[in-house]
Design an enzyme around this catalytic site. Structure first.
Site, PDB file in Angstrom:
ATOM      1  N   GLU A  56      -7.917   9.302   9.428  1.00  0.00           N
ATOM      2  CA  GLU A  56      -8.973  10.089  10.074  1.00  0.00           C
ATOM      3  C   GLU A  56     -10.188   9.262  10.470  1.00  0.00           C
ATOM      4  OE1 GLU A  56      -9.877  13.155   7.282  1.00  0.00           O
ATOM      5  OE2 GLU A  56      -7.906  14.072   7.438  1.00  0.00           O
ATOM      6  N   THR A  57     -10.214   7.989  10.083  1.00  0.00           N
ATOM      7  CA  THR A  57     -11.395   7.179  10.351  1.00  0.00           C
ATOM      8  C   THR A  57     -11.042   5.957  11.194  1.00  0.00           C
ATOM      9  OG1 THR A  57     -11.151   5.752   8.413  1.00  0.00           O
ATOM     10  CG2 THR A  57     -12.308   7.861   8.094  1.00  0.00           C
ATOM     11  N   PHE A 100       0.820  -1.197   0.000  1.00  0.00           N
ATOM     12  CA  PHE A 100       0.000   0.000   0.000  1.00  0.00           C
ATOM     13  C   PHE A 100       0.863   1.259   0.000  1.00  0.00           C
ATOM     14  CE2 PHE A 100      -3.052   3.087   1.602  1.00  0.00           C
ATOM     15  CZ  PHE A 100      -4.177   2.775   0.853  1.00  0.00           C
ATOM     16  N   ALA A 123      -2.965  -5.031   4.092  1.00  0.00           N
ATOM     17  CA  ALA A 123      -2.685  -5.858   5.269  1.00  0.00           C
ATOM     18  C   ALA A 123      -3.784  -6.874   5.553  1.00  0.00           C
ATOM     19  CB  ALA A 123      -2.462  -4.967   6.487  1.00  0.00           C
ATOM     20  N   LEU A 124      -5.031  -6.540   5.259  1.00  0.00           N
ATOM     21  CA  LEU A 124      -6.122  -7.484   5.516  1.00  0.00           C
ATOM     22  C   LEU A 124      -6.026  -8.736   4.650  1.00  0.00           C
ATOM     23  CD1 LEU A 124      -9.245  -5.204   6.020  1.00  0.00           C
ATOM     24  CD2 LEU A 124      -8.100  -6.640   7.730  1.00  0.00           C
ATOM     25  N   GLU A 125      -5.371  -8.642   3.524  1.00  0.00           N
ATOM     26  CA  GLU A 125      -5.251  -9.792   2.629  1.00  0.00           C
ATOM     27  C   GLU A 125      -4.076 -10.705   2.965  1.00  0.00           C
ATOM     28  OE1 GLU A 125      -7.912  -6.979   1.244  1.00  0.00           O
ATOM     29  OE2 GLU A 125      -5.769  -6.529   1.365  1.00  0.00           O
ATOM     30  N   VAL A 172       0.285  -0.098   8.285  1.00  0.00           N
ATOM     31  CA  VAL A 172      -1.014   0.534   8.474  1.00  0.00           C
ATOM     32  C   VAL A 172      -0.756   1.841   9.229  1.00  0.00           C
ATOM     33  CG1 VAL A 172      -3.353   0.261   9.360  1.00  0.00           C
ATOM     34  CG2 VAL A 172      -2.052  -1.760   8.659  1.00  0.00           C
ATOM     35  N   HIS A 206     -11.109   3.002  10.294  1.00  0.00           N
ATOM     36  CA  HIS A 206     -10.559   1.955   9.443  1.00  0.00           C
ATOM     37  C   HIS A 206      -9.212   1.443   9.960  1.00  0.00           C
ATOM     38  CE1 HIS A 206     -10.214  -0.358   5.768  1.00  0.00           C
ATOM     39  NE2 HIS A 206      -9.030   0.175   5.519  1.00  0.00           N
ATOM     40  N   ARG A 208      10.750   2.603  11.636  1.00  0.00           N
ATOM     41  CA  ARG A 208      10.621   1.178  11.926  1.00  0.00           C
ATOM     42  C   ARG A 208      10.997   0.299  10.729  1.00  0.00           C
ATOM     43  NH1 ARG A 208       8.199   4.151  15.193  1.00  0.00           N
ATOM     44  NH2 ARG A 208       7.684   3.536  17.311  1.00  0.00           N
TER      45      ARG A 208
END
Length: 138
Positions: free
Chosen positions: A70-71, A10, A41-43, A66, A73, A111
């Site tokens: 602002e949300t 991403f 990351a969800l996949e 990740v 998610h 990191r």
């Protein structure tokens, strides 16, 4: 050992830094590796589960980033990807979790950079350690 690196790209520049650290650690340990890319990351956990069914890999490194937005998610992606990876480890898979969950890009870079915190390298070393531990108890 043959390790599959499952990376979410991403954020390409962060993914490149993570991959650099992961590959360096695996190469230093004499492990071979392959890389596959997923959208986010969800996949990652699903891709690891698919690959495990093929029976070609001793362990896995999950790599992604990740960054809080602002949300809500962020919480879903961070929490659910970690939960799913943990579920796979409890099923006996050796996985080094290198999914960064950070507040901002500066934290991610610190990191991911091999010359700083090298979380990619740490995730690779964790995967190798878990492979060895699983073999010890086999």
């Amino acid at each position: 050992m043959h390790i599959l690196i499952v990376e979410a790209r991403f954020y390409d520049h962060i993914a490149d830094m993570m991959l650099d650290g992961i590959k360096a650690a695996l190469n230093a340990a004499g492990a071979t590796h392959e890389v596959i890319t997923v959208p986010g990351a969800l996949e990652i956990p699903a891709a690891i589960a698919f690959a495990e069914a093929a029976g070609k890999y001793d362990g896995y490194v999950a790599s992604g980033c990740v960054i809080r937005g602002e949300t809500y998610h962020f919480e879903i992606v961070a929490g659910e990807s970690a939960r799913a990876i943990m579920a796979l480890t409890l099923d006996g898979l050796a996985i080094g979790n290198g999914i960064l969950t950070v507040e901002n890009e500066a934290q991610a870079i610190a990191r991911a950079d091999k010359g700083q915190k090298d979380k990619g390298g740490e995730a690779a070393k964790a995967a190798l350690a878990m492979v060895a531990l699983r073999e010890r108890f086999a």
